[in-house]
Design a protein around this motif. Sequence first.
Motif, PDB file in Angstrom:
ATOM      1  N   UNK A 171      37.814 -42.073  -7.578  1.00 53.35           N
ATOM      2  CA  UNK A 171      37.653 -41.475  -6.263  1.00 53.35           C
ATOM      3  C   UNK A 171      36.307 -41.815  -5.651  1.00 53.35           C
ATOM      4  N   UNK A 172      35.293 -41.997  -6.496  1.00 55.51           N
ATOM      5  CA  UNK A 172      33.980 -42.388  -5.986  1.00 55.51           C
ATOM      6  C   UNK A 172      34.044 -43.782  -5.367  1.00 55.51           C
ATOM      7  N   UNK A 173      34.835 -44.653  -5.997  1.00 53.17           N
ATOM      8  CA  UNK A 173      34.989 -45.983  -5.428  1.00 53.17           C
ATOM      9  C   UNK A 173      35.970 -45.938  -4.268  1.00 53.17           C
ATOM     10  N   UNK A 174      36.612 -44.773  -4.080  1.00 54.22           N
ATOM     11  CA  UNK A 174      37.539 -44.608  -2.977  1.00 54.22           C
ATOM     12  C   UNK A 174      38.775 -45.457  -3.178  1.00 54.22           C
ATOM     13  N   UNK A 175      39.332 -45.966  -2.076  1.00 52.31           N
ATOM     14  CA  UNK A 175      40.564 -46.729  -2.154  1.00 52.31           C
ATOM     15  C   UNK A 175      40.327 -48.177  -2.519  1.00 52.31           C
ATOM     16  N   UNK A 176      39.153 -48.508  -3.044  1.00 52.77           N
ATOM     17  CA  UNK A 176      38.754 -49.898  -3.154  1.00 52.77           C
ATOM     18  C   UNK A 176      39.098 -50.509  -4.494  1.00 52.77           C
ATOM     19  N   UNK A 199      31.936 -49.582   5.314  1.00 53.46           N
ATOM     20  CA  UNK A 199      32.123 -50.980   5.739  1.00 53.46           C
ATOM     21  C   UNK A 199      33.335 -51.635   5.069  1.00 53.46           C
ATOM     22  N   UNK A 200      34.110 -50.877   4.312  1.00 51.39           N
ATOM     23  CA  UNK A 200      35.265 -51.446   3.606  1.00 51.39           C
ATOM     24  C   UNK A 200      36.282 -52.024   4.584  1.00 51.39           C
ATOM     25  N   UNK A 229      40.389 -56.366   7.907  1.00 50.30           N
ATOM     26  CA  UNK A 229      40.347 -55.419   9.025  1.00 50.30           C
ATOM     27  C   UNK A 229      39.672 -54.135   8.551  1.00 50.30           C
ATOM     28  N   UNK A 230      38.712 -53.596   9.308  1.00 49.47           N
ATOM     29  CA  UNK A 230      38.002 -52.385   8.886  1.00 49.47           C
ATOM     30  C   UNK A 230      38.950 -51.211   8.626  1.00 49.47           C
ATOM     31  N   UNK A 233      45.272 -45.255   6.923  1.00 49.85           N
ATOM     32  CA  UNK A 233      44.141 -44.918   6.063  1.00 49.85           C
ATOM     33  C   UNK A 233      44.609 -44.093   4.869  1.00 49.85           C
ATOM     34  N   UNK A 234      45.534 -43.176   5.112  1.00 50.41           N
ATOM     35  CA  UNK A 234      46.085 -42.367   4.019  1.00 50.41           C
ATOM     36  C   UNK A 234      46.877 -43.235   3.052  1.00 50.41           C
ATOM     37  N   UNK A 235      47.586 -44.250   3.592  1.00 44.07           N
ATOM     38  CA  UNK A 235      48.332 -45.172   2.726  1.00 44.07           C
ATOM     39  C   UNK A 235      47.389 -45.895   1.785  1.00 44.07           C
ATOM     40  N   UNK A 236      46.290 -46.386   2.322  1.00 47.88           N
ATOM     41  CA  UNK A 236      45.316 -47.102   1.495  1.00 47.88           C
ATOM     42  C   UNK A 236      44.726 -46.177   0.443  1.00 47.88           C
ATOM     43  N   UNK A 237      44.326 -44.985   0.869  1.00 46.69           N
ATOM     44  CA  UNK A 237      43.725 -44.027  -0.069  1.00 46.69           C
ATOM     45  C   UNK A 237      44.725 -43.548  -1.121  1.00 46.69           C
ATOM     46  N   UNK A 238      46.003 -43.555  -0.758  1.00 42.97           N
ATOM     47  CA  UNK A 238      47.020 -43.082  -1.687  1.00 42.97           C
ATOM     48  C   UNK A 238      47.383 -44.073  -2.769  1.00 42.97           C
ATOM     49  N   UNK A 239      46.948 -45.320  -2.629  1.00 42.20           N
ATOM     50  CA  UNK A 239      47.304 -46.334  -3.611  1.00 42.20           C
ATOM     51  C   UNK A 239      46.224 -46.507  -4.672  1.00 42.20           C
TER      52      UNK A 239
END
Length: 248
Positions: free
Chosen positions: A14-19, A51-52, A66-67, A76-82
């Motif tokens: 979660x700290x790295x987020x959706x990355x 900046x992701x 794309x930002x 954004x929720x789709x990205x975070x959900x994966x």
Amino acid sequence: MNRKIKNYLMAAALCFGPFLHQAKAESRTWTSADGKKVEAVYAGIDGAGATAKVKLKLPDGKVVLYPVSRLSEADQLFVKGNLPTGPASLAAEIDKLVFEKQKSSYAKLQQQLAGLGSSNLDAAAKLKRKEELERELEMCKPNPRTSDEQFLRRIYLDIAGRIPTYDESIEFLESRNSAKREELIDELLGSEAYVMHTFNFFSDLLRIRDRVIMGGNGSLSAAPYIRYMKQQIRQDRPFDELVHEMLT
């Protein structure tokens, strides 16, 4: 796997987020915050934080960045959900991210070192910068895999708070089981040695002391508190639940 380890890995993800994660290669309609749409396959994330950028693979095979912040709320929720779902996959994704960062840093340092000769620095400054870059390059190199002997000592100290006995060492070192490291970690996490070692940490954190002098008016036994805390560790009680129970 012990919940403490799972929670650590989830927190790291979660700290790295959706990355960290790439969703299955399925085309979907992406929408920007201003309503523009495009059909593309989610190909991962570049960068981190504000900046992701999301990697979108278009039907012609071209990948564009794309930002994330400029995507619609749903995208954004789709990205975070994966995010990865299992501790093993979380750890693997984190390892890959760190390794990619190391490679990127190493390449940039090499470029700086190669261009040092054409810089405007004087000879002394060039030599100093060269030494700095060489040290940084050395730090970017990952350490080699630990030997069984190194792993055995370190994992016992980390989890059990002690070094292994002679018999424990021989049993592990002579084993030909390819999963012996993973199995030893699970065994130690389920042991009383782990309970005692972890309790020592909590007893310091929470100032648990037996026979505490109460203003000169006798003493208060902390034995029930000590038994309670050890039992919570055995049960792998989540820290948030533990704190809530103690406060309420």
